[in-house]
Design a protein around this motif. Structure first.
Motif, PDB file in Angstrom:
ATOM      1  N   ILE A  31       0.839  -1.206   0.000  1.00 13.50           N
ATOM      2  CA  ILE A  31       0.000   0.000   0.000  1.00 13.50           C
ATOM      3  C   ILE A  31       0.871   1.252   0.000  1.00 13.50           C
ATOM      4  CG2 ILE A  31      -1.721   1.322   1.260  1.00 13.50           C
ATOM      5  CD1 ILE A  31      -2.725  -1.304   2.425  1.00 13.50           C
ATOM      6  N   TYR A  32       0.600   2.167  -0.946  1.00 16.97           N
ATOM      7  CA  TYR A  32       1.327   3.431  -1.003  1.00 16.97           C
ATOM      8  C   TYR A  32       0.515   4.571  -0.396  1.00 16.97           C
ATOM      9  CZ  TYR A  32       4.975   1.496  -3.938  1.00 16.97           C
ATOM     10  OH  TYR A  32       6.041   0.763  -4.409  1.00 16.97           O
ATOM     11  N   SER A  33      -0.785   4.491  -0.505  1.00 22.29           N
ATOM     12  CA  SER A  33      -1.632   5.533   0.072  1.00 22.29           C
ATOM     13  C   SER A  33      -3.030   4.977   0.281  1.00 22.29           C
ATOM     14  CB  SER A  33      -1.683   6.770  -0.827  1.00 22.29           C
ATOM     15  OG  SER A  33      -2.197   6.454  -2.093  1.00 22.29           O
ATOM     16  N   MET A  34      -3.810   5.693   1.059  1.00 21.25           N
ATOM     17  CA  MET A  34      -5.185   5.273   1.308  1.00 21.25           C
ATOM     18  C   MET A  34      -6.109   6.469   1.230  1.00 21.25           C
ATOM     19  SD  MET A  34      -4.818   2.355   4.236  1.00 21.25           S
ATOM     20  CE  MET A  34      -6.486   1.774   3.931  1.00 21.25           C
ATOM     21  N   GLY A  35      -7.378   6.176   1.029  1.00 22.30           N
ATOM     22  CA  GLY A  35      -8.343   7.253   0.910  1.00 22.30           C
ATOM     23  C   GLY A  35      -9.689   6.876   1.494  1.00 22.30           C
ATOM     24  N   TRP A  36     -10.438   7.898   1.818  1.00 22.83           N
ATOM     25  CA  TRP A  36     -11.849   7.739   2.172  1.00 22.83           C
ATOM     26  C   TRP A  36     -12.681   8.366   1.058  1.00 22.83           C
ATOM     27  CZ3 TRP A  36     -13.852   4.813   5.909  1.00 22.83           C
ATOM     28  CH2 TRP A  36     -13.065   4.477   7.013  1.00 22.83           C
ATOM     29  N   ALA A  97     -10.380   2.968   0.857  1.00 22.70           N
ATOM     30  CA  ALA A  97      -9.714   2.430  -0.317  1.00 22.70           C
ATOM     31  C   ALA A  97      -8.205   2.464  -0.140  1.00 22.70           C
ATOM     32  CB  ALA A  97     -10.110   3.229  -1.551  1.00 22.70           C
ATOM     33  N   ALA A  98      -7.539   1.499  -0.756  1.00 23.91           N
ATOM     34  CA  ALA A  98      -6.081   1.414  -0.686  1.00 23.91           C
ATOM     35  C   ALA A  98      -5.500   1.399  -2.098  1.00 23.91           C
ATOM     36  CB  ALA A  98      -5.651   0.156   0.067  1.00 23.91           C
ATOM     37  N   ARG A  99      -4.386   2.126  -2.241  1.00 22.68           N
ATOM     38  CA  ARG A  99      -3.735   2.253  -3.532  1.00 22.68           C
ATOM     39  C   ARG A  99      -2.389   1.523  -3.487  1.00 22.68           C
ATOM     40  NH1 ARG A  99      -3.263   5.539  -8.123  1.00 22.68           N
ATOM     41  NH2 ARG A  99      -1.139   6.192  -8.609  1.00 22.68           N
ATOM     42  N   SER A 100      -2.185   0.634  -4.461  1.00 26.80           N
ATOM     43  CA  SER A 100      -0.948  -0.151  -4.487  1.00 26.80           C
ATOM     44  C   SER A 100       0.011   0.339  -5.562  1.00 26.80           C
ATOM     45  CB  SER A 100      -1.277  -1.633  -4.695  1.00 26.80           C
ATOM     46  OG  SER A 100      -1.953  -1.804  -5.926  1.00 26.80           O
ATOM     47  N   ARG A 101      -0.189   1.604  -5.968  1.00 26.64           N
ATOM     48  CA  ARG A 101       0.732   2.209  -6.933  1.00 26.64           C
ATOM     49  C   ARG A 101       1.353   3.441  -6.301  1.00 26.64           C
ATOM     50  NH1 ARG A 101      -3.730   1.705 -11.775  1.00 26.64           N
ATOM     51  NH2 ARG A 101      -3.694  -0.578 -11.894  1.00 26.64           N
ATOM     52  N   VAL A 102       2.489   3.835  -6.822  1.00 24.47           N
ATOM     53  CA  VAL A 102       3.216   4.966  -6.254  1.00 24.47           C
ATOM     54  C   VAL A 102       2.375   6.232  -6.349  1.00 24.47           C
ATOM     55  CG1 VAL A 102       5.257   6.430  -6.515  1.00 24.47           C
ATOM     56  CG2 VAL A 102       5.456   3.956  -6.791  1.00 24.47           C
ATOM     57  N   GLY A 103       2.467   7.061  -5.305  1.00 17.98           N
ATOM     58  CA  GLY A 103       1.781   8.339  -5.302  1.00 17.98           C
ATOM     59  C   GLY A 103       0.383   8.246  -4.725  1.00 17.98           C
ATOM     60  N   GLY A 110      -8.037   5.181  -9.191  1.00 14.01           N
ATOM     61  CA  GLY A 110      -6.666   5.132  -8.708  1.00 14.01           C
ATOM     62  C   GLY A 110      -6.442   4.165  -7.567  1.00 14.01           C
ATOM     63  N   TYR A 111      -7.492   3.509  -7.112  1.00 13.25           N
ATOM     64  CA  TYR A 111      -7.416   2.609  -5.963  1.00 13.25           C
ATOM     65  C   TYR A 111      -7.762   1.196  -6.378  1.00 13.25           C
ATOM     66  CZ  TYR A 111      -6.815   6.763  -3.219  1.00 13.25           C
ATOM     67  OH  TYR A 111      -6.303   7.926  -2.721  1.00 13.25           O
ATOM     68  N   GLN A 112      -6.995   0.248  -5.846  1.00 12.92           N
ATOM     69  CA  GLN A 112      -7.127  -1.148  -6.260  1.00 12.92           C
ATOM     70  C   GLN A 112      -7.929  -1.978  -5.256  1.00 12.92           C
ATOM     71  OE1 GLN A 112      -3.960   0.599  -6.538  1.00 12.92           O
ATOM     72  NE2 GLN A 112      -4.891   1.015  -8.547  1.00 12.92           N
ATOM     73  N   TYR A 113      -8.035  -1.506  -4.047  1.00 11.91           N
ATOM     74  CA  TYR A 113      -8.722  -2.278  -3.015  1.00 11.91           C
ATOM     75  C   TYR A 113      -9.746  -1.393  -2.317  1.00 11.91           C
ATOM     76  CZ  TYR A 113      -4.618  -5.121  -3.843  1.00 11.91           C
ATOM     77  OH  TYR A 113      -3.636  -5.856  -4.440  1.00 11.91           O
ATOM     78  N   TRP A 114     -10.908  -2.000  -2.033  1.00 13.74           N
ATOM     79  CA  TRP A 114     -12.018  -1.266  -1.457  1.00 13.74           C
ATOM     80  C   TRP A 114     -12.649  -2.045  -0.307  1.00 13.74           C
ATOM     81  CZ3 TRP A 114     -13.518   3.610  -2.958  1.00 13.74           C
ATOM     82  CH2 TRP A 114     -12.910   4.108  -4.125  1.00 13.74           C
ATOM     83  N   GLY A 115     -13.090  -1.308   0.690  1.00 15.16           N
ATOM     84  CA  GLY A 115     -13.874  -1.905   1.745  1.00 15.16           C
ATOM     85  C   GLY A 115     -15.327  -2.042   1.327  1.00 15.16           C
ATOM     86  N   GLN A 116     -16.118  -2.596   2.208  1.00 11.55           N
ATOM     87  CA  GLN A 116     -17.515  -2.879   1.894  1.00 11.55           C
ATOM     88  C   GLN A 116     -18.404  -1.659   2.071  1.00 11.55           C
ATOM     89  OE1 GLN A 116     -16.077  -3.562   4.727  1.00 11.55           O
ATOM     90  NE2 GLN A 116     -17.523  -3.075   6.360  1.00 11.55           N
TER      91      GLN A 116
END
Length: 124
Positions: A31-36, A97-103, A110-116
């Protein structure tokens, strides 16, 4: 894979507060970054806040600046969203959400993983 589990949503009166949590597991080192993000009925999903995994710096949507605070506990692989002075227009399903790419990214793509998702309802 990076499973994300949110908690902390609920019903609150306008002016009240809630704290959302999002726990990550699995390949958290990727994980490089996370978001709501949030999505209100009939509207597109929009970014609320993002946090850099490297620096811990945060950015917010203009409508929540000064009211919401995103933070993290790296030891627990958990991010939080403290929401104060809630308004009825904050009512939505909130997603972590979690991003597995740089930046960082402000886009859902831009996010590869999501919560429910967790429902936040603010009554007037």
């Amino acid at each position: 894979q990076v499973p994300l589990v949110e908690s902390g949503g609920g019903l609150v009166q306008a002016g009240g507060s809630l704290r959302l949590s999002c726990a990550a597991s699995g390949r958290t080192s990727s994980i490089y970054s996370m978001g709501w993000f949030r999505q209100a009925p009939g509207k597109e999903r929009e970014v609320v806040s993002v946090i850099s995994g490297r620096s811990g710096s945060t950015n917010y949507q203009d409508s929540v600046k000064g009211r919401f605070t995103m933070s993290r506990d790296t030891a627990k692989n958990t991010v939080y969203l403290q929401m104060n002075s809630l308004k009825p227009e904050d009512t939505a399903v909130y997603y972590c959400a979690a991003r597995s790419r740089v930046g960082i990214s402000y886009l859902t793509s831009g996010y590869q993983y999501w919560g429910q998702g967790t429902q936040v309802t603010v009554s007037s």
